[in-house]
Design an enzyme around this catalytic site. Structure first.
Site, PDB file in Angstrom:
ATOM      1  N   ILE A 158      -9.774  11.196  -6.095  1.00 30.57           N
ATOM      2  CA  ILE A 158      -9.369  12.339  -6.929  1.00 30.57           C
ATOM      3  C   ILE A 158     -10.055  12.263  -8.292  1.00 30.57           C
ATOM      4  O   ILE A 158     -10.491  13.284  -8.844  1.00 30.57           O
ATOM      5  CB  ILE A 158      -7.831  12.395  -7.091  1.00 30.57           C
ATOM      6  N   TYR A 216       3.860   0.402  -3.028  1.00 29.46           N
ATOM      7  CA  TYR A 216       2.986   1.342  -3.751  1.00 29.46           C
ATOM      8  C   TYR A 216       3.828   2.341  -4.545  1.00 29.46           C
ATOM      9  O   TYR A 216       3.654   2.496  -5.757  1.00 29.46           O
ATOM     10  CB  TYR A 216       2.070   2.092  -2.771  1.00 29.46           C
ATOM     11  N   SER A 217       4.756   3.028  -3.866  1.00 26.95           N
ATOM     12  CA  SER A 217       5.494   4.076  -4.579  1.00 26.95           C
ATOM     13  C   SER A 217       6.419   3.477  -5.640  1.00 26.95           C
ATOM     14  O   SER A 217       6.629   4.083  -6.698  1.00 26.95           O
ATOM     15  CB  SER A 217       6.246   4.997  -3.618  1.00 26.95           C
ATOM     16  N   ALA A 218       6.934   2.257  -5.378  1.00 27.13           N
ATOM     17  CA  ALA A 218       7.774   1.611  -6.398  1.00 27.13           C
ATOM     18  C   ALA A 218       6.941   1.285  -7.635  1.00 27.13           C
ATOM     19  O   ALA A 218       7.411   1.401  -8.771  1.00 27.13           O
ATOM     20  CB  ALA A 218       8.410   0.345  -5.833  1.00 27.13           C
ATOM     21  N   ALA A 268      -6.624   5.518 -12.299  1.00 25.04           N
ATOM     22  CA  ALA A 268      -6.895   4.194 -11.723  1.00 25.04           C
ATOM     23  C   ALA A 268      -5.620   3.616 -11.130  1.00 25.04           C
ATOM     24  O   ALA A 268      -4.588   3.532 -11.792  1.00 25.04           O
ATOM     25  CB  ALA A 268      -7.438   3.255 -12.795  1.00 25.04           C
ATOM     26  N   THR A 302       2.615  10.528  -8.349  1.00 22.63           N
ATOM     27  CA  THR A 302       2.671  10.974  -6.954  1.00 22.63           C
ATOM     28  C   THR A 302       4.071  11.420  -6.564  1.00 22.63           C
ATOM     29  O   THR A 302       5.063  10.925  -7.116  1.00 22.63           O
ATOM     30  CB  THR A 302       2.227   9.810  -6.044  1.00 22.63           C
ATOM     31  N   ASP A 303       4.136  12.309  -5.573  1.00 24.68           N
ATOM     32  CA  ASP A 303       5.448  12.730  -5.062  1.00 24.68           C
ATOM     33  C   ASP A 303       6.176  11.582  -4.357  1.00 24.68           C
ATOM     34  O   ASP A 303       7.379  11.649  -4.125  1.00 24.68           O
ATOM     35  CB  ASP A 303       5.308  13.948  -4.132  1.00 24.68           C
ATOM     36  N   GLU A 304       5.421  10.521  -4.015  1.00 24.24           N
ATOM     37  CA  GLU A 304       6.060   9.410  -3.292  1.00 24.24           C
ATOM     38  C   GLU A 304       7.134   8.713  -4.123  1.00 24.24           C
ATOM     39  O   GLU A 304       7.962   7.985  -3.575  1.00 24.24           O
ATOM     40  CB  GLU A 304       5.014   8.379  -2.842  1.00 24.24           C
ATOM     41  N   LYS A 353      -7.583   6.650   4.656  1.00 24.81           N
ATOM     42  CA  LYS A 353      -6.481   7.621   4.599  1.00 24.81           C
ATOM     43  C   LYS A 353      -6.539   8.559   5.811  1.00 24.81           C
ATOM     44  O   LYS A 353      -7.602   8.748   6.409  1.00 24.81           O
ATOM     45  CB  LYS A 353      -6.553   8.421   3.303  1.00 24.81           C
ATOM     46  N   LYS A 413       4.300   2.963  -8.651  1.00 25.64           N
ATOM     47  CA  LYS A 413       4.008   4.225  -9.351  1.00 25.64           C
ATOM     48  C   LYS A 413       5.265   4.716 -10.091  1.00 25.64           C
ATOM     49  O   LYS A 413       5.173   5.222 -11.212  1.00 25.64           O
ATOM     50  CB  LYS A 413       3.526   5.300  -8.359  1.00 25.64           C
ATOM     51  N   LEU A 419     -14.419  -0.379 -10.017  1.00 22.84           N
ATOM     52  CA  LEU A 419     -15.185  -0.379  -8.761  1.00 22.84           C
ATOM     53  C   LEU A 419     -14.607  -1.379  -7.765  1.00 22.84           C
ATOM     54  O   LEU A 419     -15.274  -2.317  -7.330  1.00 22.84           O
ATOM     55  CB  LEU A 419     -16.679  -0.644  -9.012  1.00 22.84           C
ATOM     56  N   PRO A 462      -5.599   6.545  15.554  1.00 28.09           N
ATOM     57  CA  PRO A 462      -4.303   5.845  15.505  1.00 28.09           C
ATOM     58  C   PRO A 462      -3.229   6.632  14.756  1.00 28.09           C
ATOM     59  O   PRO A 462      -3.230   6.687  13.531  1.00 28.09           O
ATOM     60  CB  PRO A 462      -4.647   4.548  14.750  1.00 28.09           C
ATOM     61  N   VAL A 463      -2.302   7.224  15.513  1.00 29.97           N
ATOM     62  CA  VAL A 463      -1.205   7.990  14.899  1.00 29.97           C
ATOM     63  C   VAL A 463       0.029   7.106  14.871  1.00 29.97           C
ATOM     64  O   VAL A 463       0.445   6.584  15.905  1.00 29.97           O
ATOM     65  CB  VAL A 463      -0.943   9.277  15.718  1.00 29.97           C
TER      66      VAL A 463
END
Ligand code: NAD
Ligand code: DAU
Length: 341
Positions: A14, A155-157, A84, A127-129, A194, A159, A37, A210-211
């Site tokens: 993004i 990750y969401s915690a 970042a 993020t919405d997460e 992703k 953020k 990087l 892979p779903v």
């Protein structure tokens, strides 16, 4: 006089789209990309930007206070936009510590530098997460800015923690901040770990898709340029101290996204492979963007049917880019995570 805007994480998905958005739409401003990087950041992505006198790239880590201090002293930015982050949920389940370090400490280091250098706005790309998830059988429910934080993954915690820290710096030190919380993005330069780019590349190579689980989890997809336009508006016109949800009311089940990709590429559904579910897998995300629309007039421009075709075309015409980013570390990650070749 133009603005100096530091964009952290501008070599990622993004962030790089935002760099190009600003270069195209804000010719008076200088864009300084600061990026460590990591595996997710790629200088090839910024090749075109490097040709612009409006642009500067600096390699550096947001958790490194000395490097951040040097950058701010040199560039005296009016605005800092923090993209970042470690951004992949599956990786956060494997290595949570790295996520806490980058996403929380990195945000603190940046904000301390903003205080010291009198930056006019620190914008946190969130993020919405951070809201957790919504049930699948309540399509009437959406995340609003008042929805309580309820993170599910490391990750969401991380953020959500960073968001709390941003709000604390505003209240305690009066740091001029804003936060945006966006739903799932898709588009060019999306790293192939992703869902959407992974499925495009596997389908192209006739590899299994892979779903996780039954594929019934729902995500609310937004074309990346619409997210960039929202951030551009917020950093220029958004209220200081404010929080804005960003999303375009485009909910889709994962299995349906995968089937659309197969259909556009003319590949068979027999490539779909249901694999073990993600731990703690969030069921449904759905953003209510009413505040952003009513306060700042933002609406998304790209419909999913158009955006997904544009995205697939981009991957078809940028083979070099994805062949380079999927070598090395990514191969090891892929084989370990999926156990598939
Ligand atoms: P990405 O993983 O593609 O890119 C992250 C970038 O940050 C990379 O260029 C990487 O090199 C850089 N980076 C990582 N650690 C760093 C450090 N310590 N110092 C400096 N640079 C570092 O991520 P993305 O998908 O572009 O997401 C960008 C931001 O937007 C993240 O903060 C993410 O939480 C948020 N977000 C993403 C989405 C999405 O759908 N991808 C949706 C909403 C919000
Ligand atoms: O909602 C915003 C978030 O969107 C961002 O904050 C994150 O940085 C970004 O990575 C994204 O998180 P998701 O976990 O929703 O995205 P991902 O592409 O990893 O997965 C999308 C959905 O697809 C999710 O329900 C898990 C599923 N999935 C994913 C992968 C990688 C699969 O079924 N198979 C896969 O191989």
């Amino acid at each position: 006089m133009g603005l100096n805007i530091v964009v952290t994480g501008g070599a990622g998905f993004i962030g790089s789209n935002f760099v190009y958005y600003e270069l195209a739409n804000r010719p008076g401003d200088k864009i300084i990309c600061f990026d460590a990087l990591t595996y997710a950041g790629n200088l090839e992505t910024l090749e075109e930007a490097m040709k612009s006198p409006q642009f500067r790239f600096v390699k550096g880590d947001i958790t490194d206070a000395a490097a951040v201090g040097k950058l701010f002293a040199e560039e005296k930015p009016e605005i800092v936009v923090n993209f970042a982050a470690e951004s992949h949920v599956d990786r956060s389940i494997e290595t949570p510590g790295l996520f806490l370090h980058t996403n929380i400490i990195g945000t603190q280091v940046l904000m301390d530098a903003c205080r010291k250098h009198g930056v006019r706005r620190f914008h946190q790309v969130s993020t919405d997460e951070v809201y957790g998830d919504l049930p699948l059988d309540r399509p009437d429910l959406f995340f609003t800015e008042q929805t309580p934080l309820h993170a599910s993954s490391p990750y969401s915690a991380s953020k959500a923690s960073a968001d709390l820290l941003v709000q604390a710096y505003h209240r305690t030190y009066g740091l001029p901040v804003s936060i945006s919380r966006c739903s799932n993005n898709y588009g060019p330069y999306h790293f192939p770990e992703k869902l959407i780019p992974l499925m495009i590349l596997n389908a192209l190579a006739d590899k299994p898709l892979p779903v996780y689980g039954a594929g019934e989890n729902v995500r609310d997809w937004l074309y990346v340029e619409d997210h960039c336009a929202a951030i551009d508006l917020i950093i220029r016109k958004g209220k200081i101290g404010s929080l804005y949800n960003v999303g375009g009311h485009n909910e889709k089940r994962n299995i349906d996204v995968v089937k659309i990709i197969l259909q556009v590429l003319g590949k068979p559904e027999s490539l779909i492979r249901h694999v073990e579910d993600r731990k703690g897998h969030d069921l449904r995300y759905a953003i209510d963007p009413a505040k952003l629309t009513s306060e700042l007039g933002w609406t998304p421009k790209t419909k999913f049917e158009d955006g997904i075709r544009r995205t697939i075309d981009w991957y078809l015409s940028h083979r070099d880019w994805w062949e380079h980013v999927t070598s090395g570390e990514y191969v090891e990650y892929y084989e370990k995570h999926y156990g598939l070749k």
